[in-house]
Design an enzyme around this catalytic site. Structure first.
Site, short mmCIF file in Angstrom:
data_model
loop_
_atom_site.label_atom_id
_atom_site.label_comp_id
_atom_site.label_asym_id
_atom_site.label_seq_id
_atom_site.Cartn_x
_atom_site.Cartn_y
_atom_site.Cartn_z
CB CYS A 151 -48.86 -98.96 148.19
SG CYS A 151 -50.10 -97.67 147.96
CB CYS A 176 -52.45 -79.62 154.38
SG CYS A 176 -51.02 -78.93 155.22
#
Length: 165
Positions: A85, A153
């Site tokens: 998005c 991460c």
């Protein structure tokens, strides 16, 4: 003999849970209700817009193989955005080499990354997802560098890079 083998397996399993996995940030239990995000699309709509790898990671909460992301070695100035998005998620100056094989950041763009609890591998971790579309990004751990001590991460396939300027 079987008891010794079982004891050895138990010790091995317990020793695999390092301090980086102890997340006090993950305090809520898994919610049974589906979360609502500002961008809502059906699975078929997401499949049309995303590559197979992006869909697998962002919509099915998968993990890409380590050291496979083109963004891992990127050192340009700019912003890392959600591949689904385009919501800005991380600034390039917060990126660091964690040695894990996934792009890592010490700080997110506040309000654009949402968190949830993940027990998929047997213990509690803090999952990160895009606060706009709900796409799975990765996990955050408390073994990162200063100034935050965090290591976001992130699956590189969940990100697009927008150069500065």
């Amino acid at each position: 003999m079987k008891l010794n083998f079982a004891l050895a397996l138990f010790i091995l399993f317990v020793s695999c849970k390092g301090n980086s996995q102890k997340k006090e940030m993950s305090t809520t239990e898994i919610s049974k209700e589906k979360k609502e995000f500002p961008v809502q699309k059906s699975n078929s709509e997401w499949k049309k817009e995303l590559t197979d790898a992006e869909y697998y990671v962002l919509r099915e909460a998968a993990t890409e193989n380590p050291f496979t992301s083109d963004l891992l070695k990127n050192k340009e100035e700019g912003t890392y955005v959600c591949a689904a998005c385009a919501t800005p998620l991380f600034k390039s100056y917060t990126k660091f080499d964690s040695g894990t094989g996934w792009p890592s950041f010490y700080e997110e763009i506040k309000g654009n990354v949402a968190y949830d609890v993940d027990y998929k591998i047997g213990y509690k971790r803090t999952e990160e997802h895009c606060a706009t579309c709900g796409g799975h990004l990765g996990h955050v751990f408390e073994d990162g560098p200063d100034p935050t001590g965090l290591r976001h991460c992130i699956n590189g396939v969940a990100l697009d890079f927008v150069p500065a300027g």
